[in-house]
Motif scaffolding. Structure first.
Motif, PDB file in Angstrom:
ATOM      1  N   HIS A   1       7.016  46.123  38.782  1.00 11.85           N
ATOM      2  CA  HIS A   1       6.588  45.300  39.922  1.00 11.85           C
ATOM      3  C   HIS A   1       5.328  45.840  40.593  1.00 11.85           C
TER       4      HIS A   1
ATOM      5  N   ALA B   1       8.225  52.264  46.558  1.00 11.33           N
ATOM      6  CA  ALA B   1       9.610  52.296  46.044  1.00 11.33           C
ATOM      7  C   ALA B   1       9.974  50.987  45.364  1.00 11.33           C
ATOM      8  N   VAL B   2       8.975  50.383  44.685  1.00 10.30           N
ATOM      9  CA  VAL B   2       9.290  49.210  43.844  1.00 10.30           C
ATOM     10  C   VAL B   2       9.496  49.704  42.415  1.00 10.30           C
TER      11      VAL B   2
ATOM     12  N   LEU C   1      19.458  59.317  44.503  1.00 14.45           N
ATOM     13  CA  LEU C   1      20.141  58.465  45.476  1.00 14.45           C
ATOM     14  C   LEU C   1      20.866  59.267  46.555  1.00 14.45           C
TER      15      LEU C   1
ATOM     16  N   GLU D   1      -1.292  42.449  46.018  1.00 11.03           N
ATOM     17  CA  GLU D   1      -1.027  41.975  47.387  1.00 11.03           C
ATOM     18  C   GLU D   1      -1.699  42.839  48.450  1.00 11.03           C
TER      19      GLU D   1
ATOM     20  N   GLY E   1      14.721  48.586  48.328  1.00  7.43           N
ATOM     21  CA  GLY E   1      15.907  48.489  47.464  1.00  7.43           C
ATOM     22  C   GLY E   1      16.808  49.684  47.706  1.00  7.43           C
ATOM     23  N   LYS E   2      17.441  50.150  46.637  1.00  7.31           N
ATOM     24  CA  LYS E   2      18.429  51.233  46.786  1.00  7.31           C
ATOM     25  C   LYS E   2      17.790  52.505  47.342  1.00  7.31           C
TER      26      LYS E   2
ATOM     27  N   ASN F   1       2.896  43.381  52.417  1.00  7.27           N
ATOM     28  CA  ASN F   1       2.620  44.767  52.000  1.00  7.27           C
ATOM     29  C   ASN F   1       1.281  45.263  52.533  1.00  7.27           C
TER      30      ASN F   1
ATOM     31  N   LEU G   1       7.426  56.816  44.246  1.00  6.47           N
ATOM     32  CA  LEU G   1       8.736  57.228  43.702  1.00  6.47           C
ATOM     33  C   LEU G   1       8.971  56.614  42.326  1.00  6.47           C
TER      34      LEU G   1
ATOM     35  N   ALA H   1       9.407  55.851  38.654  1.00  9.11           N
ATOM     36  CA  ALA H   1       9.619  56.666  37.449  1.00  9.11           C
ATOM     37  C   ALA H   1       8.513  56.351  36.445  1.00  9.11           C
TER      38      ALA H   1
ATOM     39  N   ARG I   1      10.995  41.251  49.246  1.00  7.93           N
ATOM     40  CA  ARG I   1      10.651  39.841  48.989  1.00  7.93           C
ATOM     41  C   ARG I   1      11.756  38.910  49.460  1.00  7.93           C
TER      42      ARG I   1
HETATM   43  N1  LIG Z   1      17.539  54.350  42.510  1.00  8.47           N
HETATM   44  C1  LIG Z   1      17.297  55.635  42.305  1.00  8.47           C
HETATM   45  O1  LIG Z   1      18.203  56.473  42.258  1.00  8.47           O
HETATM   46  C2  LIG Z   1      15.868  56.118  42.163  1.00  8.47           C
HETATM   47  C3  LIG Z   1      15.613  57.504  42.176  1.00  8.47           C
HETATM   48  C4  LIG Z   1      14.306  57.938  42.073  1.00  8.47           C
HETATM   49  C5  LIG Z   1      13.269  57.043  41.933  1.00  8.47           C
HETATM   50  N2  LIG Z   1      13.530  55.717  41.902  1.00  8.47           N
HETATM   51  C6  LIG Z   1      12.399  54.794  41.746  1.00  8.47           C
HETATM   52  O2  LIG Z   1      12.344  53.988  42.904  1.00  8.47           O
HETATM   53  C7  LIG Z   1      11.913  52.694  42.565  1.00  8.47           C
HETATM   54  C8  LIG Z   1      12.915  51.691  43.113  1.00  8.47           C
HETATM   55  O3  LIG Z   1      14.170  51.894  42.512  1.00  8.47           O
HETATM   56  P1  LIG Z   1      15.486  51.222  43.104  1.00  8.47           P
HETATM   57  O4  LIG Z   1      16.594  51.733  42.302  1.00  8.47           O
HETATM   58  O5  LIG Z   1      15.487  51.385  44.583  1.00  8.47           O
HETATM   59  O6  LIG Z   1      15.196  49.693  42.716  1.00  8.47           O
HETATM   60  P2  LIG Z   1      15.692  48.362  43.453  1.00  8.47           P
HETATM   61  O7  LIG Z   1      16.999  48.612  44.111  1.00  8.47           O
HETATM   62  O8  LIG Z   1      15.535  47.272  42.473  1.00  8.47           O
HETATM   63  O9  LIG Z   1      14.613  48.173  44.621  1.00  8.47           O
HETATM   64  C9  LIG Z   1      13.296  47.736  44.410  1.00  8.47           C
HETATM   65  C10 LIG Z   1      12.903  46.900  45.607  1.00  8.47           C
HETATM   66  O10 LIG Z   1      11.536  46.547  45.480  1.00  8.47           O
HETATM   67  C11 LIG Z   1      11.364  45.306  46.104  1.00  8.47           C
HETATM   68  N3  LIG Z   1      10.125  44.686  45.636  1.00  8.47           N
HETATM   69  C12 LIG Z   1       9.771  44.310  44.378  1.00  8.47           C
HETATM   70  N4  LIG Z   1       8.534  43.792  44.389  1.00  8.47           N
HETATM   71  C13 LIG Z   1       8.089  43.848  45.667  1.00  8.47           C
HETATM   72  C14 LIG Z   1       6.882  43.484  46.308  1.00  8.47           C
HETATM   73  N5  LIG Z   1       5.868  42.935  45.638  1.00  8.47           N
HETATM   74  N6  LIG Z   1       6.785  43.688  47.634  1.00  8.47           N
HETATM   75  C15 LIG Z   1       7.796  44.241  48.344  1.00  8.47           C
HETATM   76  N7  LIG Z   1       8.970  44.618  47.794  1.00  8.47           N
HETATM   77  C16 LIG Z   1       9.103  44.419  46.464  1.00  8.47           C
HETATM   78  C17 LIG Z   1      12.591  44.525  45.746  1.00  8.47           C
HETATM   79  O11 LIG Z   1      12.794  43.584  46.772  1.00  8.47           O
HETATM   80  P3  LIG Z   1      13.584  42.195  46.536  1.00  8.47           P
HETATM   81  O12 LIG Z   1      14.952  42.598  46.096  1.00  8.47           O
HETATM   82  O13 LIG Z   1      13.562  41.579  47.896  1.00  8.47           O
HETATM   83  O14 LIG Z   1      12.842  41.464  45.487  1.00  8.47           O
HETATM   84  C18 LIG Z   1      13.687  45.599  45.725  1.00  8.47           C
HETATM   85  O15 LIG Z   1      14.393  45.622  46.936  1.00  8.47           O
HETATM   86  C19 LIG Z   1      11.772  52.641  41.048  1.00  8.47           C
HETATM   87  O16 LIG Z   1      10.414  52.735  40.699  1.00  8.47           O
HETATM   88  C20 LIG Z   1      12.533  53.851  40.562  1.00  8.47           C
HETATM   89  O17 LIG Z   1      11.939  54.404  39.412  1.00  8.47           O
HETATM   90  C21 LIG Z   1      14.808  55.244  42.023  1.00  8.47           C
END
Ligand SMILES: NC(=O)c1ccc[n+]([C@@H]2O[C@H](COP(=O)([O-])OP(=O)(O)OC[C@H]3O[C@@H](n4cnc5c(N)ncnc54)[C@H](OP(=O)(O)O)[C@@H]3O)[C@@H](O)[C@H]2O)c1
Length: 279
Positions: A75, A70-71, A121, A82, A15-16, A57, A96, A98, A38
């Motif tokens: 999730h 990084a899910v 980010l 898996e 994801g992001k 996975n 990563l 939270a 996914r």
């Molecule tokens: N964004 C930030 O600034 C940031 C900073 C620090 C920490 N984090 C942490 O990083 C994690 C992700 O955050 P994010 O903002 O990147 O969220 P996000 O954009 O929603 O990305 C999460 C990704 O996980 C994938 N996913 C979910 N279930 C899965 C599985 N079973 N197998 C493989 N891929 C799977 C999703 O894929 P699909 O879309 O294909 O379903 C999605 O692309 C979180 O736990 C968050 O706490 C985020």
């Protein structure tokens, strides 16, 4: 470029933040990267950066030395189901997510060496401010530190600080973005074009960070005083800031974001431990 001798990293969840990691790893190192997701859009985005994109996975974990989780935390139980427990054995796992505590991670993936990191980010451009828990002062910890440096600065912290870090540096880019937008809009209100105003605020932000880091001024208040001419422009602006209680609001913003991180952590850890018990 770091020479990693063909080591392999798995980024579970592209994801992001996952894609930001994939991008930097492939730009700066010779690691091979498995990136999972996914949806086909997710896989395409990872592939376009040069990763080996896949849904499996288990394969990604099995084939890698370092595994980044990084899910989203909610999730994680599905992801766990898996991956075969054997596949995690001997891996360096950097979560990563939270709020998901080290104890929960250790219970969920026994046999792996787990670390909890909180980047932001800004990883996308290699300027993350990443906290990681906890330092074992050994070769594996050093490997994790070198790995996280790919994305920016790295700070070893006790795990108890990670929720505060999430509210300060994890959410930080969003907070700073709002402040930048507000200042640019102020310049627009005063009659300057949006694009020029925006560029100017970004310059001020980057320059001020550098100036403060130079320690020419030991405290931000000293820099403020140095810019503040009696009866000048800055003091008039500062008076408006103070009368709006902006400083107190910004302090509460970080405190409240940190509190919410702790709260989410408590909810999610119970849910994950419950899922593990059902296995
Ligand atoms: N964004 C930030 O600034 C940031 C900073 C620090 C920490 N984090 C942490 O990083 C994690 C992700 O955050 P994010 O903002 O990147 O969220 P996000 O954009 O929603 O990305 C999460 C990704 O996980 C994938 N996913 C979910 N279930 C899965 C599985 N079973 N197998 C493989 N891929 C799977 C999703 O894929 P699909 O879309 O294909 O379903 C999605 O692309 C979180 O736990 C968050 O706490 C985020």
């Amino acid at each position: 470029m770091t020479n990693n001798h063909h080591s392999t990293v798995a980024v579970l969840g592209s994801g992001k933040i996952g894609l930001a990691f994939v991008k930097q790893i492939l730009q700066k190192t010779s690691y091979r990267v498995y990136a999972t997701g996914r949806r086909s859009e997710t896989l395409k985005a990872a592939e376009s950066l040069g990763a080996l994109a896949l849904r499996d996975n288990n394969l990604a974990v099995r084939e890698s030395e370092i595994v980044v989780i990084a899910v989203k935390p909610f999730h994680f139980p599905q992801l766990l189901s898996e991956v075969e427990p054997e596949s995690w054995k001997g891996k360096i796992v950097v979560s990563l997510m939270a709020g998901v505590k080290l104890d929960t991670l250790r219970a969920a993936i026994p046999g792996a060496r787990v670390f909890r990191a909180m980047p932001n980010l800004n990883s996308y451009v290699g300027f993350s401010s990443t906290a990681v828990a906890e330092n074992g002062y050994d070769d594996t910890s050093r490997t994790v530190e070198e790995f996280l440096k790919i994305f920016g600065k790295v700070y070893w912290v006790p795990e108890e600080y990670l929720d505060i870090w999430t509210g300060l540096a994890g959410s930080g880019p969003a907070f700073i973005a709002e402040i930048i937008d507000a200042m640019a809009m102020g310049a627009v209100a005063a009659g300057m074009p949006r694009e020029l105003s925006y560029e100017a605020v970004l310059d001020v932000l980057e320059g001020t960070a550098r100036l403060l880091r130079s320690r020419l001024y030991q405290h931000p208040g000293q820099l403020r005083d140095a810019v503040t001419t009696p009866a000048g422009t800055t003091i008039k602006g500062l008076m408006v800031l103070e009368s709006g209680g902006v400083k107190a609001v910004l302090m509460k913003m970080v405190e409240e974001a940190s509190r919410r991180s702790r709260e989410i952590g408590e909810e999610i850890n119970l849910k994950i431990l419950e899922k593990i018990r059902q296995r």
